[in-house]
Design a protein around this motif. Structure first.
Motif, PDB file in Angstrom:
ATOM      1  N   MET A   1     -17.630  22.448 -35.182  1.00 59.77           N
ATOM      2  CA  MET A   1     -18.224  23.380 -36.115  1.00 59.77           C
ATOM      3  C   MET A   1     -18.015  24.787 -35.570  1.00 59.77           C
ATOM      4  O   MET A   1     -18.286  25.062 -34.406  1.00 59.77           O
ATOM      5  N   ARG A   2     -17.546  25.665 -36.408  1.00 58.66           N
ATOM      6  CA  ARG A   2     -17.375  27.060 -36.013  1.00 58.66           C
ATOM      7  C   ARG A   2     -18.689  27.795 -36.202  1.00 58.66           C
ATOM      8  O   ARG A   2     -19.362  27.645 -37.223  1.00 58.66           O
ATOM      9  N   VAL A   3     -19.064  28.596 -35.219  1.00 59.96           N
ATOM     10  CA  VAL A   3     -20.299  29.378 -35.272  1.00 59.96           C
ATOM     11  C   VAL A   3     -19.991  30.812 -34.885  1.00 59.96           C
ATOM     12  O   VAL A   3     -19.017  31.099 -34.200  1.00 59.96           O
ATOM     13  N   LYS A   4     -20.843  31.713 -35.339  1.00 61.13           N
ATOM     14  CA  LYS A   4     -20.661  33.133 -35.063  1.00 61.13           C
ATOM     15  C   LYS A   4     -21.968  33.699 -34.533  1.00 61.13           C
ATOM     16  O   LYS A   4     -23.035  33.493 -35.130  1.00 61.13           O
ATOM     17  N   CYS A   5     -21.904  34.392 -33.410  1.00 66.42           N
ATOM     18  CA  CYS A   5     -23.091  34.994 -32.802  1.00 66.42           C
ATOM     19  C   CYS A   5     -23.623  36.098 -33.718  1.00 66.42           C
ATOM     20  O   CYS A   5     -22.851  36.917 -34.237  1.00 66.42           O
ATOM     21  N   VAL A   6     -24.930  36.139 -33.910  1.00 64.59           N
ATOM     22  CA  VAL A   6     -25.524  37.129 -34.800  1.00 64.59           C
ATOM     23  C   VAL A   6     -25.569  38.514 -34.173  1.00 64.59           C
ATOM     24  O   VAL A   6     -25.724  39.504 -34.886  1.00 64.59           O
ATOM     25  N   ILE A   7     -25.412  38.619 -32.865  1.00 66.75           N
ATOM     26  CA  ILE A   7     -25.499  39.915 -32.194  1.00 66.75           C
ATOM     27  C   ILE A   7     -24.128  40.523 -31.964  1.00 66.75           C
ATOM     28  O   ILE A   7     -23.856  41.650 -32.363  1.00 66.75           O
ATOM     29  N   CYS A   8     -23.230  39.765 -31.325  1.00 68.36           N
ATOM     30  CA  CYS A   8     -21.931  40.347 -30.939  1.00 68.36           C
ATOM     31  C   CYS A   8     -20.785  39.890 -31.837  1.00 68.36           C
ATOM     32  O   CYS A   8     -19.648  40.303 -31.639  1.00 68.36           O
ATOM     33  N   ASP A   9     -21.041  39.048 -32.832  1.00 68.80           N
ATOM     34  CA  ASP A   9     -20.037  38.546 -33.778  1.00 68.80           C
ATOM     35  C   ASP A   9     -18.913  37.766 -33.112  1.00 68.80           C
ATOM     36  O   ASP A   9     -17.821  37.666 -33.655  1.00 68.80           O
ATOM     37  N   GLU A  10     -19.169  37.204 -31.940  1.00 69.88           N
ATOM     38  CA  GLU A  10     -18.182  36.360 -31.276  1.00 69.88           C
ATOM     39  C   GLU A  10     -18.156  34.994 -31.970  1.00 69.88           C
ATOM     40  O   GLU A  10     -19.189  34.401 -32.229  1.00 69.88           O
ATOM     41  N   VAL A  11     -16.962  34.531 -32.285  1.00 71.31           N
ATOM     42  CA  VAL A  11     -16.809  33.237 -32.937  1.00 71.31           C
ATOM     43  C   VAL A  11     -16.636  32.176 -31.868  1.00 71.31           C
ATOM     44  O   VAL A  11     -15.835  32.321 -30.954  1.00 71.31           O
ATOM     45  N   GLY A  12     -17.417  31.111 -31.976  1.00 71.24           N
ATOM     46  CA  GLY A  12     -17.366  30.034 -31.002  1.00 71.24           C
ATOM     47  C   GLY A  12     -17.208  28.694 -31.686  1.00 71.24           C
ATOM     48  O   GLY A  12     -17.151  28.600 -32.918  1.00 71.24           O
ATOM     49  N   GLN A  13     -17.149  27.666 -30.894  1.00 72.74           N
ATOM     50  CA  GLN A  13     -16.964  26.309 -31.396  1.00 72.74           C
ATOM     51  C   GLN A  13     -18.043  25.408 -30.810  1.00 72.74           C
ATOM     52  O   GLN A  13     -18.297  25.439 -29.613  1.00 72.74           O
ATOM     53  N   LEU A  14     -18.696  24.635 -31.665  1.00 72.85           N
ATOM     54  CA  LEU A  14     -19.677  23.644 -31.238  1.00 72.85           C
ATOM     55  C   LEU A  14     -19.186  22.262 -31.655  1.00 72.85           C
ATOM     56  O   LEU A  14     -18.594  22.124 -32.732  1.00 72.85           O
ATOM     57  N   PRO A  15     -19.415  21.255 -30.824  1.00 74.80           N
ATOM     58  CA  PRO A  15     -19.079  19.889 -31.255  1.00 74.80           C
ATOM     59  C   PRO A  15     -19.897  19.521 -32.494  1.00 74.80           C
ATOM     60  O   PRO A  15     -21.065  19.897 -32.616  1.00 74.80           O
ATOM     61  N   ASP A  16     -19.280  18.818 -33.429  1.00 76.50           N
ATOM     62  CA  ASP A  16     -19.966  18.466 -34.683  1.00 76.50           C
ATOM     63  C   ASP A  16     -21.192  17.597 -34.473  1.00 76.50           C
ATOM     64  O   ASP A  16     -22.118  17.637 -35.270  1.00 76.50           O
ATOM     65  N   ASP A  17     -21.208  16.813 -33.384  1.00 77.17           N
ATOM     66  CA  ASP A  17     -22.341  15.922 -33.165  1.00 77.17           C
ATOM     67  C   ASP A  17     -23.396  16.514 -32.223  1.00 77.17           C
ATOM     68  O   ASP A  17     -24.321  15.819 -31.824  1.00 77.17           O
ATOM     69  N   ALA A  18     -23.283  17.783 -31.890  1.00 74.47           N
ATOM     70  CA  ALA A  18     -24.263  18.436 -31.015  1.00 74.47           C
ATOM     71  C   ALA A  18     -25.569  18.672 -31.787  1.00 74.47           C
ATOM     72  O   ALA A  18     -25.541  18.948 -32.991  1.00 74.47           O
ATOM     73  N   PRO A  19     -26.715  18.578 -31.122  1.00 75.42           N
ATOM     74  CA  PRO A  19     -27.998  18.816 -31.807  1.00 75.42           C
ATOM     75  C   PRO A  19     -28.100  20.216 -32.418  1.00 75.42           C
ATOM     76  O   PRO A  19     -28.654  20.383 -33.508  1.00 75.42           O
ATOM     77  N   LEU A  20     -27.549  21.212 -31.736  1.00 75.30           N
ATOM     78  CA  LEU A  20     -27.605  22.573 -32.276  1.00 75.30           C
ATOM     79  C   LEU A  20     -26.774  22.687 -33.547  1.00 75.30           C
ATOM     80  O   LEU A  20     -27.182  23.357 -34.506  1.00 75.30           O
ATOM     81  N   ALA A  21     -25.630  22.037 -33.593  1.00 74.05           N
ATOM     82  CA  ALA A  21     -24.796  22.061 -34.791  1.00 74.05           C
ATOM     83  C   ALA A  21     -25.528  21.420 -35.968  1.00 74.05           C
ATOM     84  O   ALA A  21     -25.484  21.920 -37.093  1.00 74.05           O
ATOM     85  N   LYS A  22     -26.224  20.326 -35.703  1.00 80.12           N
ATOM     86  CA  LYS A  22     -26.978  19.657 -36.758  1.00 80.12           C
ATOM     87  C   LYS A  22     -28.104  20.556 -37.260  1.00 80.12           C
ATOM     88  O   LYS A  22     -28.354  20.654 -38.459  1.00 80.12           O
ATOM     89  N   THR A  23     -28.791  21.230 -36.346  1.00 77.73           N
ATOM     90  CA  THR A  23     -29.872  22.142 -36.727  1.00 77.73           C
ATOM     91  C   THR A  23     -29.344  23.275 -37.589  1.00 77.73           C
ATOM     92  O   THR A  23     -29.957  23.638 -38.594  1.00 77.73           O
ATOM     93  N   LEU A  24     -28.201  23.840 -37.206  1.00 79.50           N
ATOM     94  CA  LEU A  24     -27.635  24.948 -37.978  1.00 79.50           C
ATOM     95  C   LEU A  24     -27.170  24.492 -39.361  1.00 79.50           C
ATOM     96  O   LEU A  24     -27.257  25.254 -40.321  1.00 79.50           O
ATOM     97  N   ARG A  25     -26.671  23.270 -39.456  1.00 85.71           N
ATOM     98  CA  ARG A  25     -26.238  22.748 -40.756  1.00 85.71           C
ATOM     99  C   ARG A  25     -27.417  22.475 -41.672  1.00 85.71           C
ATOM    100  O   ARG A  25     -27.386  22.805 -42.862  1.00 85.71           O
TER     101      ARG A  25
END
Length: 67
Positions: A1-25
């Protein structure tokens, strides 16, 4: 899952099965912060607490008394 930091706008990658990715979805109100921004904010908060002028704002709920 692609994510973007709300402060510095850095684009990162999270594993799709990570708990944080599920929370964001599942909860769009939650936002993502990269590790560098998260660490920087934590360091600045600790420095503000050390000055003695930092006041925690807490609710008046009874559960807060144990905090």
């Amino acid at each position: 899952m692609r994510v973007k930091c709300v402060i510095c706008d850095e684009v990162g990658q999270l594993p799709d099965d990570a708990p944080l990715a599920k929370t964001l979805r599942n909860r769009p109100i939650h936002t993502y912060m990269c590790d560098q921004c998260n660490e920087r904010i934590a360091d600045k908060t600790i420095a503000r607490i050390a000055t003695g002028n930092f006041v925690f704002r807490r609710s008046s709920h009874s559960i807060e008394n144990n905090f």
